[in-house]
Write a protein that holds these residues in place. Structure first.
Motif, PDB file in Angstrom:
ATOM      1  N   ILE A 148       0.884  -1.190  -0.029  1.00 59.42           N
ATOM      2  CA  ILE A 148       0.038   0.038   0.295  1.00 59.42           C
ATOM      3  C   ILE A 148       0.873   1.259   0.095  1.00 59.42           C
ATOM      4  N   ALA A 149       1.715   1.238   0.707  1.00 58.87           N
ATOM      5  CA  ALA A 149       2.664   2.467   1.155  1.00 58.87           C
ATOM      6  C   ALA A 149       4.214   2.459   0.260  1.00 58.87           C
ATOM      7  N   SER A 150       4.264   3.608  -0.212  1.00 64.57           N
ATOM      8  CA  SER A 150       5.568   3.574  -0.799  1.00 64.57           C
ATOM      9  C   SER A 150       6.120   5.201  -0.848  1.00 64.57           C
ATOM     10  N   LEU A 151       7.500   5.318  -0.850  1.00 63.21           N
ATOM     11  CA  LEU A 151       8.000   6.577  -0.612  1.00 63.21           C
ATOM     12  C   LEU A 151       8.552   7.207  -2.221  1.00 63.21           C
ATOM     13  N   ILE A 152       8.371   8.536  -2.257  1.00 61.23           N
ATOM     14  CA  ILE A 152       8.839   9.261  -3.358  1.00 61.23           C
ATOM     15  C   ILE A 152       9.512  10.527  -2.772  1.00 61.23           C
ATOM     16  N   THR A 153      10.959  10.593  -3.074  1.00 61.14           N
ATOM     17  CA  THR A 153      11.774  11.561  -2.882  1.00 61.14           C
ATOM     18  C   THR A 153      11.720  12.586  -4.032  1.00 61.14           C
ATOM     19  N   ILE A 154      11.052  13.647  -3.810  1.00 58.43           N
ATOM     20  CA  ILE A 154      10.893  14.644  -4.567  1.00 58.43           C
ATOM     21  C   ILE A 154      11.988  15.789  -4.601  1.00 58.43           C
ATOM     22  N   GLY A 155      13.290  15.605  -3.871  1.00 54.84           N
ATOM     23  CA  GLY A 155      14.400  16.521  -3.718  1.00 54.84           C
ATOM     24  C   GLY A 155      14.830  16.766  -2.403  1.00 54.84           C
ATOM     25  N   ASN A 156      15.882  17.604  -2.356  1.00 49.38           N
ATOM     26  CA  ASN A 156      16.338  18.211  -0.982  1.00 49.38           C
ATOM     27  C   ASN A 156      16.280  19.559  -0.902  1.00 49.38           C
ATOM     28  N   SER A 157      16.115  19.913   0.520  1.00 53.76           N
ATOM     29  CA  SER A 157      15.699  21.120   0.858  1.00 53.76           C
ATOM     30  C   SER A 157      16.946  21.878   0.730  1.00 53.76           C
ATOM     31  N   TYR A 158      17.074  23.175   1.239  1.00 51.62           N
ATOM     32  CA  TYR A 158      18.240  24.037   1.112  1.00 51.62           C
ATOM     33  C   TYR A 158      19.266  23.503   1.736  1.00 51.62           C
ATOM     34  N   GLU A 159      19.207  22.906   2.905  1.00 53.11           N
ATOM     35  CA  GLU A 159      20.187  22.393   3.776  1.00 53.11           C
ATOM     36  C   GLU A 159      20.436  20.873   3.281  1.00 53.11           C
ATOM     37  N   LYS A 160      20.046  20.554   2.287  1.00 51.17           N
ATOM     38  CA  LYS A 160      20.060  19.110   1.719  1.00 51.17           C
ATOM     39  C   LYS A 160      19.482  17.911   2.355  1.00 51.17           C
ATOM     40  N   ARG A 161      18.361  18.408   3.239  1.00 54.68           N
ATOM     41  CA  ARG A 161      17.636  17.208   3.711  1.00 54.68           C
ATOM     42  C   ARG A 161      16.519  16.674   2.801  1.00 54.68           C
ATOM     43  N   SER A 162      16.435  15.426   2.740  1.00 60.14           N
ATOM     44  CA  SER A 162      15.608  14.681   1.572  1.00 60.14           C
ATOM     45  C   SER A 162      13.938  15.180   1.885  1.00 60.14           C
ATOM     46  N   MET A 163      13.124  15.449   0.987  1.00 59.53           N
ATOM     47  CA  MET A 163      11.839  15.568   1.101  1.00 59.53           C
ATOM     48  C   MET A 163      11.179  14.254   0.378  1.00 59.53           C
ATOM     49  N   LYS A 164      10.556  13.654   1.409  1.00 60.61           N
ATOM     50  CA  LYS A 164       9.888  12.660   1.064  1.00 60.61           C
ATOM     51  C   LYS A 164       8.331  12.412   1.030  1.00 60.61           C
ATOM     52  N   VAL A 165       7.493  12.032   0.008  1.00 61.97           N
ATOM     53  CA  VAL A 165       6.324  12.087  -0.149  1.00 61.97           C
ATOM     54  C   VAL A 165       5.781  10.585  -0.021  1.00 61.97           C
ATOM     55  N   LEU A 166       4.814  10.418   1.042  1.00 61.39           N
ATOM     56  CA  LEU A 166       4.224   9.188   1.065  1.00 61.39           C
ATOM     57  C   LEU A 166       3.167   8.814   0.213  1.00 61.39           C
ATOM     58  N   LYS A 167       3.075   7.888  -0.600  1.00 57.77           N
ATOM     59  CA  LYS A 167       2.268   7.539  -1.553  1.00 57.77           C
ATOM     60  C   LYS A 167       1.236   6.300  -0.628  1.00 57.77           C
ATOM     61  N   LEU A 168      -0.212   6.364  -0.712  1.00 60.45           N
ATOM     62  CA  LEU A 168      -0.904   5.274  -0.245  1.00 60.45           C
ATOM     63  C   LEU A 168      -1.795   5.053  -1.422  1.00 60.45           C
ATOM     64  N   SER A 169      -1.721   3.692  -1.873  1.00 57.49           N
ATOM     65  CA  SER A 169      -2.354   3.287  -2.952  1.00 57.49           C
ATOM     66  C   SER A 169      -2.577   1.828  -2.945  1.00 57.49           C
ATOM     67  N   THR A 170      -3.687   1.307  -3.307  1.00 58.13           N
ATOM     68  CA  THR A 170      -4.134  -0.157  -3.651  1.00 58.13           C
ATOM     69  C   THR A 170      -3.804  -0.658  -5.012  1.00 58.13           C
ATOM     70  N   GLY A 171      -3.301   0.426  -5.908  1.00 55.25           N
ATOM     71  CA  GLY A 171      -3.083   0.163  -7.481  1.00 55.25           C
ATOM     72  C   GLY A 171      -4.437   0.671  -8.011  1.00 55.25           C
ATOM     73  N   GLY A 172      -4.072   0.294  -9.377  1.00 53.13           N
ATOM     74  CA  GLY A 172      -4.991   0.713 -10.490  1.00 53.13           C
ATOM     75  C   GLY A 172      -5.052   2.007 -10.988  1.00 53.13           C
ATOM     76  N   ALA A 173      -5.309   2.200 -12.260  1.00 54.79           N
ATOM     77  CA  ALA A 173      -5.048   3.321 -13.066  1.00 54.79           C
ATOM     78  C   ALA A 173      -6.239   4.302 -13.012  1.00 54.79           C
ATOM     79  N   ASN A 174      -5.819   5.630 -13.543  1.00 54.10           N
ATOM     80  CA  ASN A 174      -6.643   6.707 -13.399  1.00 54.10           C
ATOM     81  C   ASN A 174      -7.428   6.913 -12.266  1.00 54.10           C
ATOM     82  N   LYS A 175      -6.947   6.666 -11.224  1.00 55.70           N
ATOM     83  CA  LYS A 175      -7.445   6.926  -9.942  1.00 55.70           C
ATOM     84  C   LYS A 175      -7.350   8.358  -9.483  1.00 55.70           C
TER      85      LYS A 175
END
Length: 453
Positions: A148-175
């Motif tokens: 269900i859960a996966s992480l997407i790193t979208i980039g680093n902050s000014y001080e180089k801390r990683s910014m992570k988006v949590l994706k929650l999904s049961t799968g499927g297209a066009n949701k």
């Protein structure tokens, strides 16, 4: 227990000795809530905005909350009394409260470190997690809920801390998807904690919310500022990012930095101001990452929710201008009058999209406020940012609606009680539980309107 408490006390004493050179001293600082009745009284208060020793943390159309340093407090109180403005001392000693809470944080953190849950990365939600603990919890979720859960790193902050988006999904297209962010203002600790606790509730007991809708959650949009507030109790009230724009004062108000009527109202060009909009729109790399992530998913994301504190507001665009009368009624039965008034104005400008969005926003805001009230009778005010709270330009919710085309765009100002941004950690779960009721309403709305059946 006594040993842990003594250790925490010594630790706090050490960190209090550092970092004061860049912050007003909290020793003897008080938090005041001031009510005003006349434009003259409001104008008087405005004269103190951005003055050294004054930190205006909340402003509405009839009151302001302000932190005042010890060297200014008595003179300021006398001024209020001379101009017949009523005020209440919300926090007698900000320094003492922050110190006590900092100690409580350390004690609770060490107690939880002994448990298996903490060792595995799970949060107890009995204290406010720092940046590292947030990321550990996100990793725990992806390991525990692998399908269900996966992480997407979208980039680093000014001080180089990683910014992570949590994706929650049961799968499927066009949701359709709902996007949540929190923590753009560093000192608003209840916002990231609430976002994470709602994720916890969803995964433990409400996974049906994932069937037809995907979720994206960015719990800390301003990781540098957030970690800075956790690094020392002296930094607890820091609000901005930690970028260096060439001034002796660091940081930008991330929620004035979006490319949406940037710097037109309710923002400052002074780098030392807490509402400094930055040298240009999207100067902050953290905001750039969020922008790129959302625009890449333009069309999929149907609702944008950003969590702040404090004041118990559900706000929607616009912040830079008034699209409805300032005395917009809060009763559903009077909605038609607002629709007609708004329709006339918007049809004149041929802006049908904004009109329809306004109607969607208001209807959903009403339902969410009602859902929260049923949980523990917490009352939320709802309306456009401009009318319900105060004018501001360059905020993320305005940008999400206008530039990213997300018709359902909301800012939640979570409760602060008498504590403001220093809400005790004991409120994390109650606030999370009641706010989750609004999240369920939003999910139902998005599902019924956008999901395939």
């Amino acid at each position: 227990m006594r040993v842990i408490f003594l250790f925490a006390t010594i630790f706090v004493a050490a960190v209090l000795a550092t970092g004061h050179q860049t912050h007003p001293s909290m020793q003897g600082m008080q938090s005041l809530s001031i009510s005003y009745d006349t434009p003259e009284q409001f104008s008087l208060l405005k004269n103190y905005v951005d003055d050294p020793g004054f930190d205006f943390v909340r402003s509405t159309n009839d009151l302001v909350d302000v932190l005042v340093t010890a060297d200014k407090i008595e003179e300021f109180k006398q001024l209020l009394e001379e101009h017949r403005m009523n005020y209440t001392v919300m926090i007698e000693d900000v320094h003492q409260l922050v110190t006590e809470q900092y100690i409580e944080q350390q004690v609770e953190r060490r107690l939880q470190a002994r448990s298996q849950d903490y060792a595995s990365g799970r949060l107890s939600f009995t204290y406010y997690p720092n940046y590292t603990e947030v990321n550990e919890y996100l990793t725990y979720l992806t390991q525990t809920y692998k399908n269900i859960a996966s992480l997407i790193t979208i980039g680093n902050s000014y001080e180089k801390r990683s910014m992570k988006v949590l994706k929650l999904s049961t799968g499927g297209a066009n949701k359709p998807a709902i996007f949540i962010d929190a923590g753009i203002h560093a000192r608003e600790w209840i916002a990231p904690a609430t976002a994470l606790y709602m994720v916890d509730l969803m995964l433990q007991n409400h996974r049906d919310l994932l069937t037809k809708v995907d979720w994206y959650v960015l719990p800390v949009l301003n990781p540098d500022g957030y970690e800075y507030t956790h690094s020392s109790s002296a930094n607890r009230l820091w609000r901005k990012t930690r970028s260096n724009t060439g001034s002796t004062c660091r940081g930008v108000d991330g929620n004035r930095n979006y490319d949406m009527q940037w710097m037109t109202i309710g923002a400052s060009s002074d780098p030392c101001s807490d509402t400094y909009a930055g040298p240009k729109p999207f100067s902050e790399v953290e905001n750039q990452h969020l922008r790129d992530f959302i625009l890449t998913r333009k069309g999929q994301i149907k609702a944008y929710l950003t969590f702040h504190s404090y004041g118990q507001y559900i706000l929607y665009p616009w912040g830079w201008t008034s699209n409805v009368p300032a005395n917009e009624p809060e009763l559903v039965s009077k909605l038609l009058m607002n629709i007609i008034a708004s329709a006339i104005m918007h049809f004149v400008t041929n802006n049908i999209f904004t009109l329809l969005s306004l109607l969607f926003q208001r209807n959903l805001a009403i339902q969410c406020a009602q859902a929260i009230a049923k949980s523990r009778r917490t009352r939320y005010t709802y309306g456009t940012s401009y009318n319900a709270l105060y004018p501001n330009s360059g905020p993320s919710d305005d940008w999400a609606m206008d530039k990213a085309g997300i018709k359902l765009s909301f800012t939640y100002e979570l409760p602060g009680g008498n504590y403001g941004d220093l809400l005790p950690a004991s409120e994390i779960k109650p606030v999370g539980i009641e706010t989750f009721e609004a999240l369920k309403v939003t999910h139902q709305y998005v599902t019924s309107k956008y999901a395939s059946h």
